[in-house]
Design a protein around this motif. Structure first.
Motif, short mmCIF file in Angstrom:
data_model
loop_
_atom_site.label_atom_id
_atom_site.label_comp_id
_atom_site.label_asym_id
_atom_site.label_seq_id
_atom_site.Cartn_x
_atom_site.Cartn_y
_atom_site.Cartn_z
N SER A 211 57.10 -92.85 64.37
CA SER A 211 58.05 -93.04 65.54
C SER A 211 58.79 -91.51 65.44
O SER A 211 59.26 -90.92 66.40
N GLY A 212 59.02 -90.87 64.03
CA GLY A 212 59.68 -89.51 63.91
C GLY A 212 58.96 -88.71 64.68
O GLY A 212 59.47 -87.48 64.80
N ALA A 218 65.95 -89.75 68.49
CA ALA A 218 65.96 -91.19 69.14
C ALA A 218 65.53 -92.34 68.12
O ALA A 218 66.04 -93.38 68.45
N THR A 219 64.93 -92.22 67.02
CA THR A 219 64.41 -93.05 66.22
C THR A 219 65.54 -93.68 65.37
O THR A 219 66.00 -94.54 65.20
N LEU A 237 67.08 -100.16 57.28
CA LEU A 237 67.12 -99.43 58.84
C LEU A 237 67.60 -97.78 58.68
O LEU A 237 66.90 -97.23 59.18
N ALA A 238 68.32 -97.66 57.67
CA ALA A 238 68.85 -96.04 57.32
C ALA A 238 67.75 -95.60 56.71
O ALA A 238 67.54 -94.23 56.51
N GLY A 239 67.00 -96.03 55.76
CA GLY A 239 65.84 -95.59 55.24
C GLY A 239 64.78 -95.25 56.15
O GLY A 239 64.01 -94.35 56.09
N GLY A 240 64.70 -96.05 57.16
CA GLY A 240 63.29 -95.80 58.12
C GLY A 240 63.91 -94.76 59.05
O GLY A 240 63.29 -93.60 59.16
N THR A 301 58.17 -101.44 64.38
CA THR A 301 57.69 -100.73 65.39
C THR A 301 58.91 -100.22 66.30
O THR A 301 59.13 -100.88 67.30
N PRO A 302 59.47 -99.35 65.99
CA PRO A 302 60.86 -98.95 66.37
C PRO A 302 60.41 -98.57 67.94
O PRO A 302 59.57 -97.80 68.35
#
Length: 424
Positions: A211-212, A218-219, A237-240, A301-302
């Motif tokens: 996603s990045g 935006a991610t 979520l912060a790690g992602g 899958t963001p």
């Protein structure tokens, strides 16, 4: 007395041996699919082997007409075999492969390595029949086929036709803008396909990285919104979100390579260090979390609204990529005008404004200005710092304090480390 082999005889033996091996390789694969009885295919192990050796022998003779006659003979065999085919699924794969095998034998007399590589590629293509059919008919979606055609047309037709010269006061090069547009579309396509491949695996780390590639900011914003939901795995979520920052460093190198390769030695090491720290910190947050991360939903899958591949079959958004390419060109013009008006201060001011809109637009404007110099390097540093601040504000607004307190340390750690390496 000492005797030596005739060089011509040695060469002929080498060519014929190579042709024999190539024919056997393709023939073994075709023999396994030949079948038996009245519906069996045209050729198998022996026919393919003899055809390849025949091509090499015809070429070794040095008689061009003999090579042409051999090719016509193999082609005629294919036509006759197809006309007499009584199977339920007639095709010409074996016939075409037989003619190509003959040509591989001819190629063995000129270049052994390309001939062997072609034989291996042909065998692999023939062996992957079911997987290729499944990919084309079931896995690949109609919208992805259309997008693939558009991307191929841009890369192979439009891009070579764009003029490679400076325009608008030496600020915009249509060829470079086309390369940036192609780069954006390729990144979006890769991110879309990565999401599709990873969706079934529910891989938090790889999904965030994919996603990045589309948009790190935006991610971070999307995962921040998810962090506000009750029971959300905020640390995961912060790690992602932090893992998506790895793509920022990768894209910085890609923009430098596309716009001004002279910048690569300067930003390459900085990008590697920053990306490595962002990856390590993100993995620590994801795998060290005590609360379980969801296997489904926005974490796996963001969804990034407005970007290709988010809940749709489209591999990329051509309109969005054109808008970003226009933004890149516009920021370049803005930075150029400010620099002419205010000098070095104008360059820095333009970079700050560009970084608020898009980091890579600001970097592209700096890279386009020419090879690295102290002022340009300070502009890159300023762009990275402003972009990090923008991401921090985005995380705070979208995810709140609980989200930003996990994300911000790693975000600023990898940014400052990359800046330090760049300055040194």
């Amino acid at each position: 007395m000492t005797s030596s082999l005739d060089p011509d005889l040695l060469r002929a033996a080498t060519v014929l041996s190579a042709a024999l091996g190539c024919g056997l390789l393709v023939g073994i694969e075709r023999e396994r699919r030949k079948g038996s009885g009245p519906t069996r295919a045209l050729a198998g192990l022996r026919t393919f082997t003899l055809t390849c050796v025949m091509g090499a022998a015809a070429a070794l003779s040095g008689v061009t007409g003999l090579v042409v006659v051999g090719a016509a003979f193999v082609a005629a065999l294919g036509v006759v075999a197809y006309a007499r085919d009584r199977s339920d699924d007639p095709g010409v794969t074996t016939e075409v492969a037989l003619l190509l095998t003959y040509l591989i034998g001819v190629l063995c007399t000129w270049r052994l390595l390309p001939a062997a590589a072609l034989a291996v590629g042909l065998t692999a293509l023939l062996a992957a029949r079911e997987r290729l059919h499944g990919f084309a008919l079931h896995w690949l979606r109609p919208a992805e086929v259309r997008d693939g055609i558009v991307l191929a047309a841009l890369l192979l037709v439009v891009l070579p036709l764009l003029p490679d010269r400076q325009m608008l006061g030496d600020t915009v090069n249509p060829q470079r803008v086309g390369q940036l547009l192609s780069l954006l579309l390729l990144v979006q396509s890769g991110a879309h396909l990565a999401r599709r491949l990873l969706q079934a695996r529910h891989a938090v780390v790889l999904s965030s990285l994919a996603s990045g590639l589309a948009s790190s900011t935006a991610t971070i914003a999307t995962l921040g919104v998810s962090a506000r939901e009750p029971g959300a795995a905020v640390r995961v979520l912060a790690g992602g979100g932090l893992l998506s920052c790895v793509a920022t460093q990768v894209q910085m190198v890609m923009v430098a390579a596309a716009v001004m390769p002279a910048w690569l030695p300067h930003v390459g090491l900085s990008a590697v260090v920053a990306a490595g720290l962002a990856l390590a910190a993100g993995l620590w947050l994801v795998h060290g979390a005590t609360e379980p991360g969801p296997a489904e939903g926005p974490l796996a899958t963001p969804r990034i609204e407005g970007l290709a591949g988010s809940g749709s079959d489209r591999m990329f958004s051509l309109r969005g990529a054109l808008a970003v390419a226009a933004l890149l060109a516009g920021v370049q013009v803005l930075v150029h005008l400010l620099q002419r008006w205010l000098g070095d201060a104008g360059l820095l001011a333009g970079v700050v404004l560009g970084s608020l809109a898009d980091l890579h637009a600001a970097l592209a404007a700096v890279f386009t200005g020419g090879p690295p110099d102290p002022v340009a390097e300070r502009a890159v540093v300023l762009a990275l710092l402003v972009h990090a601040a923008s991401k921090t504000v985005t995380a705070a607004v979208s995810g709140g304090w609980a989200y930003v307190r996990w994300l911000a340390p790693g975000l600023w750690l990898h940014t400052l480390a990359g800046v330090a390496v760049l300055l040194v």
